[in-house]
Scaffold this active site. Structure first.
Site, PDB file in Angstrom:
ATOM      1  N   ASP A   1       0.796  -1.244   0.000  1.00  0.00           N
ATOM      2  CA  ASP A   1       0.000   0.000   0.000  1.00  0.00           C
ATOM      3  C   ASP A   1       0.827   1.294   0.000  1.00  0.00           C
ATOM      4  O   ASP A   1       0.510   2.232   0.752  1.00  0.00           O
ATOM      5  CB  ASP A   1      -0.965   0.013   1.204  1.00  0.00           C
ATOM      6  CG  ASP A   1      -1.986  -1.122   1.177  1.00  0.00           C
ATOM      7  OD1 ASP A   1      -1.952  -1.930   0.239  1.00  0.00           O
ATOM      8  OD2 ASP A   1      -2.808  -1.204   2.120  1.00  0.00           O
TER       9      ASP A   1
ATOM     10  N   LYS B   1      -6.981  -5.013  -3.101  1.00  0.00           N
ATOM     11  CA  LYS B   1      -7.704  -5.592  -1.964  1.00  0.00           C
ATOM     12  C   LYS B   1      -8.631  -4.553  -1.366  1.00  0.00           C
ATOM     13  O   LYS B   1      -8.404  -3.352  -1.531  1.00  0.00           O
ATOM     14  CB  LYS B   1      -6.707  -6.100  -0.909  1.00  0.00           C
ATOM     15  CG  LYS B   1      -5.817  -5.000  -0.357  1.00  0.00           C
ATOM     16  CD  LYS B   1      -4.787  -5.529   0.587  1.00  0.00           C
ATOM     17  CE  LYS B   1      -3.930  -4.427   1.163  1.00  0.00           C
ATOM     18  NZ  LYS B   1      -4.631  -3.442   1.992  1.00  0.00           N
TER      19      LYS B   1
ATOM     20  N   CYS C   1      -1.846  -2.869   7.671  1.00  0.00           N
ATOM     21  CA  CYS C   1      -1.758  -3.788   6.525  1.00  0.00           C
ATOM     22  C   CYS C   1      -0.453  -4.580   6.490  1.00  0.00           C
ATOM     23  O   CYS C   1      -0.451  -5.748   6.107  1.00  0.00           O
ATOM     24  CB  CYS C   1      -2.007  -3.026   5.239  1.00  0.00           C
ATOM     25  SG  CYS C   1      -3.740  -2.463   5.151  1.00  0.00           S
TER      26      CYS C   1
HETATM   27  C1  VGL Z   1      -4.614   0.591   5.679  1.00  0.00           C
HETATM   28  C2  VGL Z   1      -6.229   1.410   7.078  1.00  0.00           C
HETATM   29  C3  VGL Z   1      -7.171   1.269   6.106  1.00  0.00           C
HETATM   30  C4  VGL Z   1      -3.179   0.226   5.481  1.00  0.00           C
HETATM   31  C5  VGL Z   1      -5.567   0.439   4.676  1.00  0.00           C
HETATM   32  O1  VGL Z   1      -2.714   0.178   4.321  1.00  0.00           O
HETATM   33  O2  VGL Z   1      -2.483  -0.014   6.504  1.00  0.00           O
HETATM   34  N1  VGL Z   1      -4.963   1.054   6.870  1.00  0.00           N
HETATM   35  N2  VGL Z   1      -6.844   0.779   4.901  1.00  0.00           N
END
Ligand code: VGL
Ligand code: ZN
Length: 203
Positions: free
Chosen positions: A12, A110, A155
């Site tokens: 991410d 995702k 994540c």
């Molecule tokens: C994430 C919160 C919501 C992350 C993704 O990438 O850690 N955290 N969506």
């Protein structure tokens, strides 16, 4: 250790988690040069991309009367409610512009199902619905993953715990991660990863 059967899993590294984004992680963008440099050492490079519909149920905006960062109970367990982020096709959902995405063999998206969040690169938050990444890694005879990216306490940690549970050798390079750190979530994530046998490198 880096071998022919190691994959770098980059979690991410998207604009939304970098300064200026809706869910900015402090110094999030600073991980990019280190991650780009690490890519050269791996047989496989896989990126994940948080990728939500605009009405995703992890968004506080979908639950009138709730505030971002509060926790609700979903059918699959507790769920933190987030500010709207990483909406499919938005600028926030795009990778950080300096991330070397050309080197990626696979991009796993995702969190695309409205009713369930997906922190981990392997399973959605019910810990049961697969993303398909396990099968991909096994088909490529990968038995070890090094995980980096954002955010360390959500994540990245969920991905590391799942990878360990699936029997992969797992290390997390904390120098190439940054955390959200919500109510002690970073300390809890570190303890959980250590207990699961994840090697935490560099902090
Ligand atoms: C994430 C919160 C919501 C992350 C993704 O990438 O850690 N955290 N969506
Ligand atoms: Zn998300």
């Amino acid at each position: 250790m880096v071998t022919d059967t190691s994959a770098l899993l980059v979690i991410d590294v998207q604009n939304e988690f970098c300064p200026g984004g809706a869910l900015a992680v402090h110094d999030g963008g600073l991980v990019v040069p280190r991650i780009n440099a690490l890519m050269a050492d791996f047989a496989a490079v896989i990126l994940t991309q948080d990728w939500h519909p605009a009405n995703h149920t992890s968004f506080a905006s979908q639950h009138p009367g709730t505030d971002p960062f509060s926790v609700i109970t979903m059918p699959y367990g507790p769920q933190v409610l987030w500010p709207d982020h990483c909406v499919q096709g938005s600028a926030g959902a795009a990778f950080h512009p300096a991330l070397d995405t050309d080197r990626a063999d696979l991009i796993v998206r995702k969190g695309f199902r409205r009713q369930i969040d997906s922190y981990s690169a392997f399973f959605e938050n019910d810990h049961a619905t697969p993303t398909g990444l396990e099968g991909y890694l096994r088909a490529r005879h990968i038995d070890e993953v090094v995980i980096v990216g954002l955010a360390l306490d959500f994540c990245v940690a969920f991905s590391a715990l799942d990878a360990a549970r699936l029997g992969f050798g797992v290390s997390v390079d904390a120098r190439a991660c940054r955390a959200i750190d919500l109510d002690g979530s970073l300390a809890a994530a570190r303890a959980g990863m250590r207990a699961a046998g994840v090697a935490l490198v560099g902090g």
